[in-house]
Design a protein around this motif. Structure first.
Motif, PDB file in Angstrom:
ATOM      1  N   MET A   1      50.333  20.942  35.458  1.00  0.00           N
ATOM      2  CA  MET A   1      51.255  21.946  35.355  1.00  0.00           C
ATOM      3  C   MET A   1      50.794  23.364  34.437  1.00  0.00           C
ATOM      4  O   MET A   1      50.740  24.342  34.796  1.00  0.00           O
ATOM      5  CB  MET A   1      52.559  21.504  34.547  1.00  0.00           C
ATOM      6  N   MET A   2      50.052  23.229  33.523  1.00  0.00           N
ATOM      7  CA  MET A   2      49.464  23.873  32.394  1.00  0.00           C
ATOM      8  C   MET A   2      48.342  24.620  33.188  1.00  0.00           C
ATOM      9  O   MET A   2      48.418  25.902  32.998  1.00  0.00           O
ATOM     10  CB  MET A   2      48.946  23.328  31.218  1.00  0.00           C
ATOM     11  N   SER A   3      47.510  23.946  34.005  1.00  0.00           N
ATOM     12  CA  SER A   3      46.438  24.728  34.642  1.00  0.00           C
ATOM     13  C   SER A   3      47.037  25.595  35.905  1.00  0.00           C
ATOM     14  O   SER A   3      46.098  26.598  36.085  1.00  0.00           O
ATOM     15  CB  SER A   3      45.323  23.783  35.191  1.00  0.00           C
ATOM     16  N   ILE A   4      48.256  25.174  36.388  1.00  0.00           N
ATOM     17  CA  ILE A   4      48.497  26.213  37.390  1.00  0.00           C
ATOM     18  C   ILE A   4      49.093  27.492  36.721  1.00  0.00           C
ATOM     19  O   ILE A   4      48.853  28.327  37.474  1.00  0.00           O
ATOM     20  CB  ILE A   4      49.685  25.227  38.118  1.00  0.00           C
ATOM     21  N   ARG A   5      49.818  27.332  35.778  1.00  0.00           N
ATOM     22  CA  ARG A   5      50.355  28.597  34.696  1.00  0.00           C
ATOM     23  C   ARG A   5      49.015  29.289  34.569  1.00  0.00           C
ATOM     24  O   ARG A   5      49.012  30.559  34.559  1.00  0.00           O
ATOM     25  CB  ARG A   5      51.044  28.146  33.691  1.00  0.00           C
ATOM     26  N   ARG A   6      48.058  28.627  33.738  1.00  0.00           N
ATOM     27  CA  ARG A   6      46.805  29.430  33.483  1.00  0.00           C
ATOM     28  C   ARG A   6      46.291  30.254  34.576  1.00  0.00           C
ATOM     29  O   ARG A   6      45.776  31.257  34.384  1.00  0.00           O
ATOM     30  CB  ARG A   6      46.001  28.523  32.815  1.00  0.00           C
ATOM     31  N   GLY A   7      46.084  29.267  35.798  1.00  0.00           N
ATOM     32  CA  GLY A   7      45.344  30.166  37.076  1.00  0.00           C
ATOM     33  C   GLY A   7      46.286  31.236  37.203  1.00  0.00           C
ATOM     34  O   GLY A   7      45.672  32.305  38.020  1.00  0.00           O
ATOM     35  N   LEU A   8      47.671  31.011  37.375  1.00  0.00           N
ATOM     36  CA  LEU A   8      48.550  32.146  37.712  1.00  0.00           C
ATOM     37  C   LEU A   8      48.536  33.425  37.081  1.00  0.00           C
ATOM     38  O   LEU A   8      48.499  34.452  37.367  1.00  0.00           O
ATOM     39  CB  LEU A   8      49.866  31.517  37.985  1.00  0.00           C
ATOM     40  N   ALA A   9      48.362  32.998  35.698  1.00  0.00           N
ATOM     41  CA  ALA A   9      48.388  34.225  34.502  1.00  0.00           C
ATOM     42  C   ALA A   9      46.940  34.942  35.000  1.00  0.00           C
ATOM     43  O   ALA A   9      46.945  36.324  34.781  1.00  0.00           O
ATOM     44  CB  ALA A   9      48.431  33.713  33.236  1.00  0.00           C
ATOM     45  N   VAL A  10      45.779  34.130  35.024  1.00  0.00           N
ATOM     46  CA  VAL A  10      44.527  34.789  35.382  1.00  0.00           C
ATOM     47  C   VAL A  10      44.456  35.714  36.593  1.00  0.00           C
ATOM     48  O   VAL A  10      44.066  36.826  36.762  1.00  0.00           O
ATOM     49  CB  VAL A  10      43.457  33.810  35.468  1.00  0.00           C
ATOM     50  N   LEU A  11      45.377  35.140  37.759  1.00  0.00           N
ATOM     51  CA  LEU A  11      45.341  35.806  38.917  1.00  0.00           C
ATOM     52  C   LEU A  11      46.250  37.087  38.764  1.00  0.00           C
ATOM     53  O   LEU A  11      45.849  38.147  39.149  1.00  0.00           O
ATOM     54  CB  LEU A  11      45.905  35.108  39.910  1.00  0.00           C
ATOM     55  N   VAL A  12      47.397  37.005  38.116  1.00  0.00           N
ATOM     56  CA  VAL A  12      47.978  37.944  37.780  1.00  0.00           C
ATOM     57  C   VAL A  12      47.404  39.436  36.929  1.00  0.00           C
ATOM     58  O   VAL A  12      47.492  40.340  37.374  1.00  0.00           O
ATOM     59  CB  VAL A  12      49.564  37.633  36.953  1.00  0.00           C
ATOM     60  N   ALA A  13      46.793  38.607  35.781  1.00  0.00           N
ATOM     61  CA  ALA A  13      45.836  39.872  35.156  1.00  0.00           C
ATOM     62  C   ALA A  13      44.777  40.275  36.161  1.00  0.00           C
ATOM     63  O   ALA A  13      44.641  41.583  35.906  1.00  0.00           O
ATOM     64  CB  ALA A  13      45.352  38.906  33.908  1.00  0.00           C
ATOM     65  N   ILE A  14      44.159  39.734  36.725  1.00  0.00           N
ATOM     66  CA  ILE A  14      43.217  40.300  37.670  1.00  0.00           C
ATOM     67  C   ILE A  14      43.789  41.247  38.622  1.00  0.00           C
ATOM     68  O   ILE A  14      43.252  42.396  39.068  1.00  0.00           O
ATOM     69  CB  ILE A  14      42.212  39.137  38.563  1.00  0.00           C
ATOM     70  N   GLY A  15      44.737  40.928  39.014  1.00  0.00           N
ATOM     71  CA  GLY A  15      45.575  41.631  40.173  1.00  0.00           C
ATOM     72  C   GLY A  15      46.097  43.018  39.460  1.00  0.00           C
ATOM     73  O   GLY A  15      45.931  44.091  40.038  1.00  0.00           O
ATOM     74  N   VAL A  16      46.594  42.784  38.204  1.00  0.00           N
ATOM     75  CA  VAL A  16      46.956  44.249  37.480  1.00  0.00           C
ATOM     76  C   VAL A  16      45.851  45.049  37.161  1.00  0.00           C
ATOM     77  O   VAL A  16      45.846  46.375  37.497  1.00  0.00           O
ATOM     78  CB  VAL A  16      47.584  43.913  36.165  1.00  0.00           C
TER      79      VAL A  16
END
Length: 96
Positions: free
Chosen positions: A1-16
């Protein structure tokens, strides 16, 4: 669960970051100085540059004249008796 959130946060940051790089900062704001003022300033600058060129030429001429007169003065410095004779001759010729 934690790694999914971390991965999602990284993807959002890269997208921004990717969107910011693609869009940039936006268009430049218009210049607050009207074009007529810019052209007026350019014409004044051209006039001053012309005046500067003429003044520099005049300065060079005056410096050359000064150097010539200083050279003549230096050549006459050691000859006071000669100069007195010339002065006496000039006085005689003028009727004094």
């Amino acid at each position: 669960m934690m790694s999914i959130r971390r991965g999602l946060a990284v993807l959002v940051a890269i997208g921004v970051l990717g969107m910011l790089l693609a869009v940039g900062c936006g268009p430049k704001p218009p210049c607050p100085v009207p074009p007529s003022e810019v052209k007026d300033a350019q014409s004044k600058t051209a006039a001053v540059e012309t005046s500067l060129t003429q003044t520099q030429a005049e300065k060079a001429t005056l410096e050359k004249d000064l150097a010539d007169k200083q050279a003549k003065l230096n050549s006459l410095k050691g000859k006071p008796s000669e100069l007195e004779k010339k002065l006496d001759n000039l006085k005689k010729g003028s009727g004094r």
